[in-house]
Design a protein around this motif. Structure first.
Motif, PDB file in Angstrom:
ATOM      1  N   THR A   3      22.124  69.054  11.978  1.00 37.89           N
ATOM      2  CA  THR A   3      22.419  68.718  13.370  1.00 37.89           C
ATOM      3  C   THR A   3      23.163  67.389  13.451  1.00 37.89           C
ATOM      4  O   THR A   3      22.937  66.478  12.656  1.00 37.89           O
ATOM      5  N   LEU A   4      24.047  67.320  14.426  1.00 38.89           N
ATOM      6  CA  LEU A   4      24.852  66.121  14.683  1.00 38.89           C
ATOM      7  C   LEU A   4      24.731  65.828  16.170  1.00 38.89           C
ATOM      8  O   LEU A   4      24.896  66.734  16.996  1.00 38.89           O
ATOM      9  N   ALA A   5      24.444  64.578  16.497  1.00 33.73           N
ATOM     10  CA  ALA A   5      24.357  64.223  17.918  1.00 33.73           C
ATOM     11  C   ALA A   5      25.390  63.158  18.251  1.00 33.73           C
ATOM     12  O   ALA A   5      25.625  62.243  17.445  1.00 33.73           O
ATOM     13  N   ILE A   6      26.019  63.315  19.409  1.00 35.88           N
ATOM     14  CA  ILE A   6      26.792  62.195  19.967  1.00 35.88           C
ATOM     15  C   ILE A   6      25.923  61.652  21.092  1.00 35.88           C
ATOM     16  O   ILE A   6      25.596  62.383  22.040  1.00 35.88           O
ATOM     17  N   ASP A   7      25.523  60.403  20.938  1.00 32.40           N
ATOM     18  CA  ASP A   7      24.566  59.810  21.873  1.00 32.40           C
ATOM     19  C   ASP A   7      25.243  58.666  22.641  1.00 32.40           C
ATOM     20  O   ASP A   7      26.337  58.214  22.261  1.00 32.40           O
ATOM     21  N   ASN A   8      24.568  58.252  23.713  1.00 33.01           N
ATOM     22  CA  ASN A   8      25.071  57.111  24.480  1.00 33.01           C
ATOM     23  C   ASN A   8      26.475  57.391  25.040  1.00 33.01           C
ATOM     24  O   ASN A   8      27.357  56.539  24.986  1.00 33.01           O
ATOM     25  N   ILE A   9      26.648  58.612  25.549  1.00 30.78           N
ATOM     26  CA  ILE A   9      27.924  59.012  26.167  1.00 30.78           C
ATOM     27  C   ILE A   9      27.920  58.519  27.621  1.00 30.78           C
ATOM     28  O   ILE A   9      27.006  58.837  28.391  1.00 30.78           O
ATOM     29  N   GLY A  53      28.921  54.657  22.440  1.00 30.80           N
ATOM     30  CA  GLY A  53      29.131  53.332  23.030  1.00 30.80           C
ATOM     31  C   GLY A  53      29.595  53.386  24.485  1.00 30.80           C
ATOM     32  O   GLY A  53      30.372  52.545  24.928  1.00 30.80           O
ATOM     33  N   GLY A  54      29.110  54.373  25.224  1.00 27.25           N
ATOM     34  CA  GLY A  54      29.462  54.463  26.648  1.00 27.25           C
ATOM     35  C   GLY A  54      30.795  55.146  26.911  1.00 27.25           C
ATOM     36  O   GLY A  54      31.216  55.271  28.066  1.00 27.25           O
ATOM     37  N   ARG A  55      31.452  55.610  25.851  1.00 29.91           N
ATOM     38  CA  ARG A  55      32.742  56.283  26.051  1.00 29.91           C
ATOM     39  C   ARG A  55      32.532  57.681  26.646  1.00 29.91           C
ATOM     40  O   ARG A  55      31.421  58.188  26.737  1.00 29.91           O
TER      41      ARG A  55
END
Ligand code: NIG
Length: 389
Positions: A3-9, A53-55
């Motif tokens: 699993t791969l997560a993109i966090d803090n979107i 990073g909020g992107r």
């Protein structure tokens, strides 16, 4: 499978009707599929975690119209056009000569380089056409090379009539031996229906023959002037009519009452000094629309979907949200696919991290390479320096 997560979107555009656009989100991919869309912070349990990073994160672009299998380039023709020469379909034959002269290995390498360029620009799914071979063996070879990069291969033997053969004889060849050789490698049949290429009757014959061989029609229509191509596409159940630079009221009515998508290719109108299509009018009439690059060496040598989005918003009357949807979900619809163009649970794990707080920056910051990372089928296909991980 990991699993791969993109966090803090900061902002996640899903194109999923139930999920919409979400602030402060995380998205988790399990192998090649979207597993979950959650609140920021939820990515901690994944095997790998990318901090956005909020992107902003958007679905990968779906480029539903390209001609990536070719050799050579036509920069001189482009420069002459910018100095006042008109665009004519005949330049295609110059690329045919260069493409025939290239080895299969070289053609494959060239297509692979263009595909890498597209991934860097956030394109996670492409359609690829043949059309620079124009004889049985070279068209078959082009379709086979295209099939190494996508399952959306389009047989476009009817791109233009090559020198030395009568037009009707060529149409018979395309509908016979050439189609038989290419159909096993292709999903779609296409024809360039335009003055200087194929007329409505010839185009109808090509699309019908393709359909009889199990391919689904799409058509190049109304690029250089008004004509019968759009209505012909709708009549034959084309998934998409492409270009649509010139649409009259009958064309709009036909499209609005159909399942056929109008695919706009504004980088072509830019590169051929044509007017831009009136997308606003089509959308307001209820036409389903898509945006694609039309990457080819003659009329549109770009892999930048962001550029197409910018033109659509600046010059075609589309909002940012409409243009982004057209370049993702619209492309998927033009290819009759449900697995790409959105980030709903179960969709293909194709996403783009933009170095921006919102998709408006694709238009607001024209020409700036804002794609910070491209995830294709759950894998990092491109990362900007500093984000390699
Ligand atoms: O979609 N319109 C036809 N085919 C391409 C142009 C190909 C070329 O000029 O090489 C197009 O614009």
């Amino acid at each position: 499978v990991s699993t791969l997560a993109i966090d803090n979107i900061g902002l996640l555009v899903t194109n999923d009707p139930a999920l919409g656009t979400i602030h402060d989100a995380a998205i988790v991919f399990d192998g090649e599929r979207v597993a979950a869309v959650q609140r920021a912070g939820a990515g901690a349990g994944a095997d790998e975690r990318i901090d956005a990073g909020g992107r902003c994160v958007i679905p990968g672009f779906v480029d539903s119209h390209t001609h990536l299998v070719f050799a050579g380039e036509r920069g001189d023709e482009f420069a002459a056009r910018m100095a006042g020469a008109p665009y004519a379909a005949g330049g295609i034959r110059e690329t045919v000569a260069a493409t025939r002269a290239a080895s299969s290995e070289r053609l494959h390498e060239l297509a692979a380089a263009r595909r890498r360029e597209g991934l860097r620009a956030g394109i996670t799914h492409v359609e690829i056409k043949s059309g620079y071979g124009l004889d049985v063996e070279h068209e078959r070879r082009s379709c086979e090379i295209a099939a190494a990069f996508t399952d959306d291969v389009t047989f476009l033997g009817a791109h233009v009539v090559p020198h030395g053969i009568d037009a009707d004889d060529y149409v018979a060849l395309v509908c016979g031996e050439m189609l038989e050789a290419c159909a096993p490698h292709a999903r779609w049949i296409d024809v360039f229906c335009e003055r200087g290429a194929f007329d409505a009757e010839q185009s109808r014959a090509v699309l019908r023959a393709g359909r009889a061989a199990g391919l689904v029609p799409r058509i190049h229509a109304n690029q250089l002037g008004f004509g019968a191509g759009v209505r012909l596409g709708v009549e034959l159940g084309a998934a998409s009519v492409d270009h649509c630079t010139y649409l009259d009221d009958d064309d709009i009515d036909a499209l609005a009452g159909s399942d056929t998508v109008a695919t706009f290719l504004p980088a072509t109108d830019f590169s051929t000094r044509q007017p831009y299509p009136d997308a606003r009018r089509a959308i307001d009439a209820g036409v389903a629309v898509a945006l694609a690059t039309n990457c080819n060496p003659g009329s549109s040598y770009t892999t930048s979907m962001a550029f197409c989005v910018a033109l659509a918003v600046r010059d075609m009357g589309m909002t940012v949200d409409e243009a982004l949807a057209a370049a993702t979900l619209g492309g998927a619809r033009a290819l009759r696919r449900r697995d790409v163009g959105h980030l709903g649970v179960g969709a293909r794990a194709d996403a783009v991290l933009l170095d921006a707080p919102s998709p408006a920056h694709l238009v607001y910051r024209p020409g700036v390479p804002l794609v910070a990372m491209t995830i294709a089928r759950g894998q990092r296909a491109w990362s900007a320096p500093g984000l390699e991980g």
